[in-house]
Design an enzyme around this catalytic site. Structure first.
Site, mmCIF file in Angstrom:
data_model
loop_
_atom_site.group_PDB
_atom_site.id
_atom_site.type_symbol
_atom_site.label_atom_id
_atom_site.label_comp_id
_atom_site.label_asym_id
_atom_site.label_seq_id
_atom_site.Cartn_x
_atom_site.Cartn_y
_atom_site.Cartn_z
ATOM 1 N N ASP A 92 0.869 -1.161 0.000
ATOM 2 C CA ASP A 92 0.000 0.000 0.000
ATOM 3 C C ASP A 92 0.920 1.229 0.000
ATOM 4 O O ASP A 92 2.093 1.131 0.366
ATOM 5 C CB ASP A 92 -0.857 -0.052 1.278
ATOM 6 C CG ASP A 92 -1.617 1.233 1.515
ATOM 7 O OD1 ASP A 92 -2.287 1.698 0.580
ATOM 8 O OD2 ASP A 92 -1.522 1.776 2.638
ATOM 9 N N ASP A 94 -0.182 5.090 0.836
ATOM 10 C CA ASP A 94 -0.438 6.118 1.851
ATOM 11 C C ASP A 94 -0.347 5.526 3.266
ATOM 12 O O ASP A 94 -0.972 4.497 3.551
ATOM 13 C CB ASP A 94 -1.834 6.725 1.655
ATOM 14 C CG ASP A 94 -1.934 7.517 0.355
ATOM 15 O OD1 ASP A 94 -1.003 7.443 -0.469
ATOM 16 O OD2 ASP A 94 -2.953 8.205 0.168
HETATM 17 MG MG LIG Z 1 -2.784 3.233 3.551
#
Ligand SMILES: [Mg+2]
Length: 305
Positions: A92, A94
């Site tokens: 992932d 962010d």
């Molecule tokens: Mg995230």
């Protein structure tokens, strides 16, 4: 089944008190392990090896043990045989590879932080699913001049501590790597380039004829389902068994890719994600993933040379 349990301190060292607590309270009393061997990976990380019949049951015992008093270390349990077989890592972006949430950076850029935060709160309360909250937030971005947007945001991005070292080591080990982001492609591509990853997938924002964001996204939305599909697609392309893939993320929309791969690591994640993820890491450096794979400090230094 031959099993490995790894303890990683949130601080500089693992004290003998902690190791005694692990061996007596957890291994002997709670998991009924009669014999084990162990190995120090680093002053901060320690492995224990033993045989166990029910790994899932042991994992849930460990989750209860770890969360009961907010212990300052993480405990990761996994089958010994597949520990170093990892061929694919998907991350992932962010709050995982980078410290920030990109939508919040754009909101700050456009001075609409309050409106975006309100949607984030509704999403966290379960009033909106990922696609709805993305659509609502993207709609707020309508009219923003995209000419310098991405270049300015790239300057603001801060790569999470330990990520450069982790990705360098994984590259040396021949691991294929991807960033799968529910954010936006120009920044995912930037992070891919900075870290030498093989793939970047994220959402694309529509732009009108005046180079202003038009408040829509283009193409398939990268959400939790899509992240899991992409893991399978990339694995298929490289002839990698999905069991040899690891997904790393902090959000609820990362859980499906964690289950789709053979292993998943929740990185400083929300409690619900920590509860459901195969493994949790709550230290301050993603380089510590290398301990989960069983590398000692000496081996890690070699990989990083
Ligand atoms: Mg995230």
């Amino acid at each position: 089944m031959s099993t490995t349990l790894t303890v990683i301190s949130h601080f500089h060292t693992l004290s003998q008190v902690v190791l005694d607590e692990i061996t007596h309270t957890l291994l002997i009393d709670q998991l009924s392990i009669e014999s084990y061997t162990d190995k120090r990976l680093s002053p901060r990380a320690h492995d224990f090896y033993f045989d166990i019949s029910d790994l899932n049951k042991a994992r849930s015992t460990i989750k209860t043990f770890s969360s009961s008093t907010g212990r300052p270390y993480d405990i990761i349990i996994q089958p010994s045989a597949t520990r170093q077989n990892k061929k694919l890592f998907v991350f992932d972006m962010d709050s995982t590879l980078i410290y920030q949430e990109v939508i919040e950076l754009i909101a700050a850029y456009a001075d609409i932080e309050d409106k975006v935060a309100e949607i984030t709160t509704r999403a966290m309360n379960g009033e909106l699913d990922f696609n709805q909250s993305l659509a609502e937030r993207v709609a707020l971005l309508k009219g923003i001049d995209a000419t310098n947007l991405w270049e300015e945001l790239k300057e603001k991005i801060v790569i999470t501590k330990g990520v450069r070292e982790l990705t360098k080591a994984l590259k040396r080990l021949g691991v294929t790597m991807a960033v799968l982001s529910g954010g936006f492609i120009p920044l995912a591509e930037y992070v891919k380039g900075e870290l030498g990853l093989d793939y970047a997938y994220a959402n694309t924002l529509g732009v009108d004829e005046h180079k202003r964001l038009d408040g829509t996204t283009i193409g398939t939305i990268v959400n939790g389902d899509r992240k899991a599909e992409l893991l399978l697609e990339i694995a298929g392309k490289h002839g990698i068994d999905p069991k040899d893939a690891v997904a790393v993320g902090d959000g609820a929309n990362d859980l499906k890719m964690m289950r789709t791969g053979g292993f998943g690591i929740a990185w400083n994640a929300k409690p619900k994600v920590q509860l459901e993820a195969p493994a949790c890491l709550n230290t301050d450096s993603l380089q510590d993933v290398l301990y989960i794979l069983g590398y000692t400090d000496e081996e890690i230094n070699q990989l990083l040379k």
